[in-house]
Write a protein that holds these residues in place. Structure first.
Motif, PDB file in Angstrom:
ATOM      1  N   GLY A  75      19.826  46.875  46.914  1.00 50.71           N
ATOM      2  CA  GLY A  75      19.177  45.701  47.467  1.00 50.71           C
ATOM      3  C   GLY A  75      18.532  45.929  48.813  1.00 50.71           C
ATOM      4  N   ALA A  76      18.916  46.998  49.478  1.00 54.96           N
ATOM      5  CA  ALA A  76      18.304  47.303  50.773  1.00 54.96           C
ATOM      6  C   ALA A  76      16.993  48.048  50.571  1.00 54.96           C
ATOM      7  N   ILE A  77      16.046  47.797  51.434  1.00 53.17           N
ATOM      8  CA  ILE A  77      14.754  48.487  51.423  1.00 53.17           C
ATOM      9  C   ILE A  77      14.764  49.453  52.594  1.00 53.17           C
ATOM     10  N   ARG A  95      15.400  48.167  62.647  1.00 57.20           N
ATOM     11  CA  ARG A  95      14.247  48.056  61.766  1.00 57.20           C
ATOM     12  C   ARG A  95      14.672  47.429  60.454  1.00 57.20           C
ATOM     13  N   GLU A  96      13.866  46.546  59.924  1.00 55.33           N
ATOM     14  CA  GLU A  96      14.187  45.826  58.691  1.00 55.33           C
ATOM     15  C   GLU A  96      13.171  46.141  57.607  1.00 55.33           C
ATOM     16  N   GLY A  97      13.668  46.477  56.440  1.00 55.41           N
ATOM     17  CA  GLY A  97      12.791  46.641  55.291  1.00 55.41           C
ATOM     18  C   GLY A  97      12.406  45.271  54.765  1.00 55.41           C
ATOM     19  N   VAL A  98      11.130  45.002  54.714  1.00 56.69           N
ATOM     20  CA  VAL A  98      10.635  43.680  54.325  1.00 56.69           C
ATOM     21  C   VAL A  98      10.321  43.613  52.841  1.00 56.69           C
ATOM     22  N   TRP A 117       6.715  47.742  53.347  1.00 56.39           N
ATOM     23  CA  TRP A 117       6.509  47.228  54.703  1.00 56.39           C
ATOM     24  C   TRP A 117       7.848  47.099  55.404  1.00 56.39           C
ATOM     25  N   PHE A 118       7.838  47.472  56.654  1.00 57.62           N
ATOM     26  CA  PHE A 118       9.005  47.367  57.510  1.00 57.62           C
ATOM     27  C   PHE A 118       8.605  46.630  58.786  1.00 57.62           C
ATOM     28  N   PRO A 143       7.902  44.507  42.520  1.00 55.10           N
ATOM     29  CA  PRO A 143       8.084  44.353  43.969  1.00 55.10           C
ATOM     30  C   PRO A 143       9.540  44.019  44.306  1.00 55.10           C
ATOM     31  N   PHE A 144       9.922  44.384  45.498  1.00 57.14           N
ATOM     32  CA  PHE A 144      11.237  44.028  46.015  1.00 57.14           C
ATOM     33  C   PHE A 144      11.018  43.364  47.382  1.00 57.14           C
ATOM     34  N   TYR A 145      11.875  42.394  47.682  1.00 58.18           N
ATOM     35  CA  TYR A 145      11.738  41.669  48.942  1.00 58.18           C
ATOM     36  C   TYR A 145      13.089  41.500  49.618  1.00 58.18           C
ATOM     37  N   ALA A 146      13.063  41.527  50.930  1.00 54.35           N
ATOM     38  CA  ALA A 146      14.244  41.143  51.683  1.00 54.35           C
ATOM     39  C   ALA A 146      14.480  39.652  51.472  1.00 54.35           C
TER      40      ALA A 146
END
Length: 123
Positions: A103-105, A44-47, A35-36, A57-60
């Motif tokens: 660490g960035a999505i 735009r941010e990767g959420v 999800w962005f 899962p990975f999260y901001a």
């Protein structure tokens, strides 16, 4: 066939919860999905991003502990459960393939984007 359709957005008071859904019937779905979000005038941010298996899962940092991502590979669906919503979460939310890098999505350089679904959390 529309590749990606997001739904579930709306207006939620701060502290509330909402669940976003995505049907990616037009995507291979054999990759990590995420999800962005984007607000006008901002990058735009990767959420969140979840591996193909759904196990990792990975999260901001901005949503860690509040949002939960999940997927159903049989249905080619992706879900984002959002709790403890904040005004800063207000944005258009999009789902598409994702990659993680330090660490960035991030989205792949080539992917399909849907129309998005809008979340508004009034301040």
């Amino acid at each position: 066939q529309v590749p990606v359709v997001e739904s579930g957005g709306g207006l939620v008071q701060a502290g509330g919860s909402l669940r976003l859904s995505c049907i990616a019937s037009g995507l291979p779905f054999d990759t990590a999905m995420g999800w962005f979000r984007q607000t006008p005038g901002k990058e735009r941010e990767g959420v969140s991003c979840i591996t193909r298996s759904g196990n990792t899962p990975f999260y901001a940092d901005s949503v860690l502990g509040r949002f939960t991502i999940s997927r159903d590979n049989d249905k080619k669906s992706l879900t984002l459960q959002m709790n403890s919503l904040e005004p800063e979460d207000t944005a258009m939310y999009y789902c598409t393939a994702c990659i993680t890098d330090g660490g960035a999505i991030l989205p792949p350089s080539v992917t399909h984007w849907g129309q998005g679904t809008k979340l508004t959390v009034p301040s």
